[in-house]
Design an enzyme around this catalytic site. Sequence first.
Site, mmCIF file in Angstrom:
data_model
loop_
_atom_site.group_PDB
_atom_site.id
_atom_site.type_symbol
_atom_site.label_atom_id
_atom_site.label_comp_id
_atom_site.label_asym_id
_atom_site.label_seq_id
_atom_site.Cartn_x
_atom_site.Cartn_y
_atom_site.Cartn_z
ATOM 1 N NE ARG A 218 -3.725 -2.377 0.554
ATOM 2 C CZ ARG A 218 -4.814 -2.666 1.276
ATOM 3 N NH1 ARG A 218 -5.333 -1.779 2.068
ATOM 4 N NH2 ARG A 218 -5.385 -3.851 1.153
ATOM 5 C CD GLU A 220 -2.963 2.795 3.205
ATOM 6 O OE1 GLU A 220 -4.174 2.926 3.340
ATOM 7 O OE2 GLU A 220 -2.311 1.895 3.761
ATOM 8 N NE ARG A 226 -5.287 2.698 12.967
ATOM 9 C CZ ARG A 226 -6.589 2.542 12.970
ATOM 10 N NH1 ARG A 226 -7.128 1.439 13.390
ATOM 11 N NH2 ARG A 226 -7.369 3.491 12.544
ATOM 12 C CG HIS A 227 -1.860 2.894 8.236
ATOM 13 N ND1 HIS A 227 -2.528 3.553 9.237
ATOM 14 C CD2 HIS A 227 -2.785 2.521 7.328
ATOM 15 C CE1 HIS A 227 -3.828 3.589 8.934
ATOM 16 N NE2 HIS A 227 -4.014 2.956 7.785
ATOM 17 C CD GLU A 367 -10.334 -1.894 8.568
ATOM 18 O OE1 GLU A 367 -10.508 -0.677 8.434
ATOM 19 O OE2 GLU A 367 -9.855 -2.619 7.681
ATOM 20 C CB SER A 370 -12.324 -5.102 4.640
ATOM 21 O OG SER A 370 -11.984 -3.882 5.202
ATOM 22 N NE ARG A 417 -3.967 -2.111 10.511
ATOM 23 C CZ ARG A 417 -4.849 -1.300 9.961
ATOM 24 N NH1 ARG A 417 -6.142 -1.512 10.152
ATOM 25 N NH2 ARG A 417 -4.447 -0.287 9.215
HETATM 26 P P1 AMO Z 1 -8.553 -3.754 3.407
HETATM 27 O O1 AMO Z 1 -7.981 -2.714 2.531
HETATM 28 O O2 AMO Z 1 -9.508 -3.291 4.471
HETATM 29 O O3 AMO Z 1 -9.371 -4.831 2.564
HETATM 30 O O4 AMO Z 1 -7.374 -4.580 4.064
HETATM 31 C C1 AMO Z 1 -7.622 -5.732 4.843
HETATM 32 C C2 AMO Z 1 -6.952 -5.609 6.211
HETATM 33 O O5 AMO Z 1 -5.569 -5.387 6.061
HETATM 34 C C3 AMO Z 1 -5.087 -4.579 7.112
HETATM 35 N N1 AMO Z 1 -4.455 -3.366 6.565
HETATM 36 C C4 AMO Z 1 -3.238 -2.925 6.906
HETATM 37 N N2 AMO Z 1 -2.324 -3.387 7.781
HETATM 38 C C5 AMO Z 1 -1.157 -2.732 7.878
HETATM 39 N N3 AMO Z 1 -0.852 -1.625 7.165
HETATM 40 C C6 AMO Z 1 -1.738 -1.114 6.276
HETATM 41 N N4 AMO Z 1 -1.402 -0.040 5.556
HETATM 42 C C7 AMO Z 1 -2.999 -1.763 6.120
HETATM 43 N N5 AMO Z 1 -4.077 -1.557 5.341
HETATM 44 C C8 AMO Z 1 -4.942 -2.530 5.623
HETATM 45 C C9 AMO Z 1 -6.265 -4.243 7.987
HETATM 46 C C10 AMO Z 1 -7.434 -4.441 7.039
HETATM 47 O O6 AMO Z 1 -8.609 -4.725 7.723
HETATM 48 N N6 AMO Z 1 -9.528 -6.829 -0.439
HETATM 49 C C11 AMO Z 1 -9.975 -6.373 0.846
HETATM 50 C C12 AMO Z 1 -10.224 -7.538 1.794
HETATM 51 C C13 AMO Z 1 -11.432 -8.355 1.414
HETATM 52 O O7 AMO Z 1 -12.517 -7.773 1.277
HETATM 53 O O8 AMO Z 1 -11.284 -9.579 1.277
HETATM 54 C C14 AMO Z 1 -8.914 -5.476 1.450
HETATM 55 O O9 AMO Z 1 -7.786 -5.454 1.061
HETATM 56 O O10 AMO Z 1 -6.299 -5.176 9.043
#
Ligand code: AMO
Length: 443
Positions: A218, A220, A226-227, A367, A370, A417
């Site tokens: 990502r 981001e 947590r990112h 979270e 998802s 996480r």
């Molecule tokens: P989403 O984008 O919510 O959903 O990602 C799923 C889970 O991944 C974790 N997460 C992260 N952990 C660490 N750093 C990050 N930058 C980060 N971003 C997300 C979170 C999040 O809940 N395709 C969908 C999933 C699905 O619907 O099957 C998806 O990627 O715990």
Amino acid sequence: MKGSNKMNISVNELNKHVGEEIVFQGFIDAIRDKKWVMFVILRDATGKVQMTIEKSEEANAPLLEIMSNTKVESTIKVTGKVVENEAVKLGGIEIIPTNIEITSNAEDLPFDFNNLDGVNIDTRMDYKWIDMRNPRNTLVRQVESCITEGMREFLYKNNFTEIHSPKLIGAASESGSDVFEVKYFDRKAYLAQSPQFYKQMALAGGLDKVFEVGPVFRAENSNTNRHATEFTGFDLEFAYINSYEDVMSLEEDLLIAGLTKVKERYGDKIKEVFGTEVVIPTKPFPRIKLKDLYQELHDRYNFDIPKEDVGDMNAEAEKLTFKLAQEKYNSEFMFVVDYAATKRPFYHMRDENGKLQGYDLIWRGTEITSGAQREHRYVELCKNAKEKGLGKDVEFYLQFFKYGCPPHGGFGIGLDRLVMLLLGLSGIKETQFLFRGPNRLNP
Ligand code: AMO
């Protein structure tokens, strides 16, 4: 001096070899040079053991000579006898060496990994391989491995097939905004933001239950606790569901299986080292509609979701959701449903009234997942994609649904996480084997 070629015995196995000559290999943890005796504490991934060298024994002179010229954290190969000795605090046994070989020499360390209080987190990450020698950090890796094992076992038992989808992709996988672009010969490629499209493709390919544990990228630029820009996704997808209730139910079972494995194997140690209780949740986890959640958060905690986040959650709302889950439902988990369709990906199914068939799972204020029932009908999916303004990028994905695809759903758990929350760690930097963030690509 070359030692024996016998198999190495690890610390946790030594008590089975009392009275025998064995070979041990590990790190030198500490050297206590007394007047009549030298105690050397040795360490491997399973624990610590004492090696005792009596100075009065003439035959020990070369061994003492080697040890006097060796620094702690060097690695060592010892041939010696395992002896019972009640006076030894470390497991009541000691190794009496007959041969010692230093297999690598350590320089002075940049910090004392046994006392990490006050050591800057960036320094710790710069020297991650030293930071990891702290038993706390060994436990983090073991727990991550254990929960993955527990969840994998559960899925294998339930006839899931593990897949491995590509991380180099030709078009952004979820949305264009937070994707890393890489040079791919004379054109552009991207790093996969999720295995989402490919786990669904596997179902269109006739596998009916799939999962993948793998890297997720990502772009981001966020520096929160947590990112990460690269993390490990625990993703699954399965066919012939009736609604996203089936997806949530499977996630409950999966987490219970993973957490049970961790509690059985490491529960006491986690309590001792991190002061955190591994709580095995019971089914069903509470579910709450976003609208009702907003109301509860307002009534109980005087919290109102900022305008820009209406239809979604933010970090503060997630924290308070944990409070609510504990206070009202006596649960650490909470499923939040009925997100606004405008705030969620186009591949989530909507019902005939446009209501989104997806959810997030909040655990201990963050979270972790998802999930959703997916839109598997080609015409509806094309319509959803168009509404989101997604054109060419998802064209290849839409094709997966053109030639028959069963109704299905799935979810993605952020493994880093999950482990962070399980152990009560302060952030993802503490949790990941090697953290990747906007300012960190090394080591
Ligand atoms: P989403 O984008 O919510 O959903 O990602 C799923 C889970 O991944 C974790 N997460 C992260 N952990 C660490 N750093 C990050 N930058 C980060 N971003 C997300 C979170 C999040 O809940 N395709 C969908 C999933 C699905 O619907 O099957 C998806 O990627 O715990």
